[in-house]
Scaffold this active site. Structure first.
Site, PDB file in Angstrom:
ATOM      1  N   ASP A   1     -39.938 119.095  32.039  1.00  0.00           N
ATOM      2  CA  ASP A   1     -39.039 119.043  33.189  1.00  0.00           C
ATOM      3  C   ASP A   1     -37.604 119.028  32.668  1.00  0.00           C
ATOM      4  O   ASP A   1     -37.114 118.008  32.185  1.00  0.00           O
ATOM      5  CB  ASP A   1     -39.316 117.810  34.041  1.00  0.00           C
TER       6      ASP A   1
ATOM      7  N   TYR B   1     -37.547 113.057  51.798  1.00  0.00           N
ATOM      8  CA  TYR B   1     -36.686 113.560  50.712  1.00  0.00           C
ATOM      9  C   TYR B   1     -35.280 112.991  50.848  1.00  0.00           C
ATOM     10  O   TYR B   1     -34.835 112.221  50.044  1.00  0.00           O
ATOM     11  CB  TYR B   1     -36.671 115.088  50.724  1.00  0.00           C
TER      12      TYR B   1
ATOM     13  N   HIS C   1     -40.595 120.778  36.509  1.00  0.00           N
ATOM     14  CA  HIS C   1     -40.220 120.053  37.720  1.00  0.00           C
ATOM     15  C   HIS C   1     -41.174 120.333  38.878  1.00  0.00           C
ATOM     16  O   HIS C   1     -41.168 119.618  39.874  1.00  0.00           O
ATOM     17  CB  HIS C   1     -38.790 120.426  38.117  1.00  0.00           C
TER      18      HIS C   1
ATOM     19  N   SER D   1     -38.443 114.285  43.057  1.00  0.00           N
ATOM     20  CA  SER D   1     -37.093 114.647  42.653  1.00  0.00           C
ATOM     21  C   SER D   1     -36.099 113.666  43.291  1.00  0.00           C
ATOM     22  O   SER D   1     -36.169 112.470  43.035  1.00  0.00           O
ATOM     23  CB  SER D   1     -36.801 116.097  43.039  1.00  0.00           C
TER      24      SER D   1
END
Length: 711
Positions: free
Chosen positions: A643, A480, A678, A560
């Site tokens: 989203d 991430y 999302h 994301s």
């Protein structure tokens, strides 16, 4: 950009040789060019920023892309196996961490393959579970979810949040727990954590935004969040505004109420950083009719502050003021000149959470991205560690002063969450809920390694595979790297299906996260963002160099901010990685702040309107740094039509440009989910199908062969 030195003799080749040829739909290119700081920046796909729900051209583009993607996925040999296996692995009872209110225990429950978790209550710990809410009856497609719930202090009422189609917008309703009757209360325009905090049984505080004009709710920027009090039985139009900053429309606010309902604390923020201004309200001095006075407690947006709880007039907080790995402090709210006193000083392990339970304080720490939990006195004396058994992630530990009972969950990469009940006075633990599994976790092993990044920084990485597996195998690498978010061990049925198929899974704790406190976060944001991509590339090189994965068997995945990571990493190292899934990613770094939540992200990314920041963003923006003549590996981009956090236009534009620049190479597909957002609130059947599609794609393009059907 310079390609990685990890280049094969035939970089476009993989085990499957991309046997399926893909003909992409034709995508319109407009003559749109921006001039920023003396540079011309073409943006031919800006029209794809429009909402799927309101623009017919975008809707047609989505339909055409999904048709091509589905035709490709339908022919993948492992897709059906993954769908079946993920379904089997998800078919186990899942309990949420109980919340005790009065003598009632509230928790969520999914029997296995229900699309949405239900809400249950027990009267007494040994009482029989009674279902209060079943979101599976709220929508035919299962895409309306219970997004959160908050019982009143004695458990008489429960306020619950409804999320439809994955949107970040929630509505709130109220239920009488004894009768199961829904009250007339109906609140809307709640987003990014409404922060419901009850005041007795009279009503509750919450945060909301102004009503958004019809048709703009999925794209418009969110401003002017304010704290309100809602009195039960009254319309939302009569709610009392408790705190707002109309002169600072970009400030966000939420409220926390102490367990004894004496004190209210309003936390104000200006972005995604945990930097808060804090006000305090004496709730005994005021009323819903007359209002309350909020007094400053912490000025400026300089540090993180999180309320632990209060006892009498003493309040405990966790903060990183003068302690980048966090410390516990307290102060006397009744003092004319309150002063902060350190209760638990920072250590080399960042504090992740704190709570007061009974007359003890429980702190959780991050120890090399795993959980350590310890019990302290309220004066800060450490008493003992809580035995968690093995490396993993523990969460929960909620409770209140005077009641020594708490619950927590523990999970690892190979074991779903078990819920434990703990008495902090005696140390006695018991299992509240432990799922029965369809696989044996003992057949898998997890190890943690530390590898060197480009600048010599040591980065931790978890590697999970079947026990006894020694040779190389197709590997799925995940990371991430942003927003102070720590990635810790946790169970995923989709990930377990990859392991069951014989693949290896790796999780890299790259910079930008919070695994080692403020310095780790700062080392991977703003002008230091390139460290994130370097850390990730070094993880891939380690997995190949140490023989964990095959020469063409390294798949990468991120969502994301992690989707941004995948896009940028493919641009910088197209021949290191062999297949990729970029999920709901931030792909246009020059326009991210123009939609929905994007304006908050400047804390991590910087301001596109500032030249210094713009140059950094332009240098790694996934959309802008795709180049002609590069053989990009197979890519499946995933996003959703609803989203409204990272708007799908990011993924649309990136995919369109990738297909245009590399039309005859490896497959570059986009999978666009309908009635989803999302990620949160996604129904089980959509999770299973999406997981099968992604893993089927990655397995096919890295040479992972699924096991034969069992007799």
């Amino acid at each position: 950009m310079q390609a990685s030195a990890q280049t094969s003799a035939n970089p476009a080749a993989t085990t499957q040789e991309h046997a399926q040829h893909v003909t992409y739909p034709e995508t319109r290119r407009d003559d749109v060019v921006d001039t920023e700081f003396g540079q011309k920046v073409p943006d031919p796909y800006r029209w794809l920023e429009q909402s799927v729900r309101t623009d017919k051209d975008v809707e047609s583009w989505v339909e055409a892309q999904n048709a091509v993607t589905n035709a490709y996925l339908d022919k993948l040999p492992g897709r059906a196996w993954f769908k079946s296996e993920i379904g089997k692995l998800m078919d186990y009872q899942r309990f949420g961490i109980p919340r005790k209110r009065g003598n009632r225990y509230f928790y969520t429950y999914n029997p296995g393959l229900a699309n949405q978790a239900q809400l249950f209550v027990r009267d007494g710990i040994d009482g029989k579970g009674r279902m209060l809410l079943d979101p599976n009856t709220w929508a035919k497609d299962g895409a309306t979810a219970l997004a959160g719930y908050t019982p009143s202090k004695q458990g008489k009422f429960v306020a619950y949040e409804i999320q439809d189609g994955g949107t970040d917008w929630h509505s709130v309703r109220v239920l009488d727990v004894a009768t199961g009757k829904k009250l007339t209360d109906d609140l809307k325009w709640i987003k990014y954590g409404g922060g419901i905090e009850w005041l007795g049984d009279e009503g509750f505080f919450y945060s909301r935004f102004p009503e958004v004009p019809q048709g703009e709710d999925y794209h418009s920027l969110a401003y002017n969040q304010a704290v309100y009090f809602h009195k039960l039985g009254t319309p939302q139009s009569e709610d009392v505004k408790v705190y707002a900053t109309p002169d600072h429309k970009d400030w966000g606010h939420y409220m926390t109420v102490s367990s004894d309902e004496h004190w209210g604390f309003i936390f104000s923020s200006v972005g995604t950083d945990a930097r808060y201004q804090v006000h305090v309200i004496d709730l005994t001095k005021g009323s819903p009719a007359k209002g309350w006075q909020a007094k400053p407690l912490v000025d400026g947006f300089d540090n993180s502050w999180s309320l632990v709880d209060t006892v009498g007039n003493t309040a405990w907080f966790v903060t990183n003021k003068d302690a980048p790995r966090y410390q516990v402090v307290k102060l006397d709210l009744a003092s004319a000149t309150p002063e902060w006193t350190t209760v638990v000083a920072q250590t080399d392990q960042p504090i992740e959470g704190a709570s007061i339970v009974g007359d003890r304080m429980i702190l959780t720490y991050l120890k090399d991205a795993t959980t350590r939990a310890a019990v302290y006195t309220l004066a800060g004396k450490e008493l003992k560690d809580i035995d968690l058994g093995t490396l993993g992630t523990a969460g929960g530990f909620g409770g209140k002063p005077g009641d020594p009972e708490t619950f927590y969950s523990f999970t690892s990469f190979t074991e779903p969450g078990t819920i434990y009940r703990l008495n902090v006075d005696t140390g006695a633990q018991s299992v509240f809920a432990k799922p029965k599994l369809t696989f044996d976790p003992a057949q898998f092993e997890t190890k943690q390694v530390f590898y060197s990044s480009r600048d010599g920084t040591k980065v931790p990485m978890f590697i999970v595979r079947k026990k006894g597996q020694t040779g190389p195998a197709p590997t799925l690498l995940y990371a991430y790297g942003g927003f102070d978010i720590s990635l810790t061990p946790g169970f995923s049925a989709t990930r377990m299906a990859w392991l069951e198929a014989g693949g290896t899974y790796a999780l890299a704790n790259i910079r930008g996260g919070g695994e080692y406190g403020k310095a780790w976060h700062d080392g991977g944001r703003l002008a230091n963002k390139q460290n994130v991509f370097d850390d990730f590339a070094a993880a891939g090189e380690y997995l190949k160099g140490e023989g964990y994965t095959t020469p063409h068997g390294l798949a990468i995945q991120g969502g994301s901010n992690g989707g941004l990571l995948i896009g940028a990493s493919l641009n910088q190292h197209p021949y290191l990685f062999d297949a990729a899934n970029a999920a709901v990613g931030v792909m246009d770094m020059l326009r991210f702040d123009k939609f929905t939540a994007g304006r908050y992200w400047v804390d991590d990314y910087g301001y596109p309107e500032k030249e210094a920041d713009w140059k950094v963003l332009r240098a790694y923006s996934p959309y802008h740094n795709l180049e002609a003549g590069v053989d990009y590996p197979p890519v499946i981009v995933t996003t959703a039509d609803t989203d409204d956090r990272v708007v799908p236009g990011h993924s649309f534009k990136y995919t369109a440009r990738l297909q245009h620049l590399d039309p005859n190479g490896a497959p570059h597909l986009i999978r666009i989910e309908t009635r989803a957002g999302h990620g949160s609130g996604k129904p089980t059947d959509k999770i299973i199908q999406e997981g099968a599609d992604i893993l089927g794609f990655l397995a096919y393009n890295t040479g992972l062969e699924v096991p034969p059907p069992k007799p």
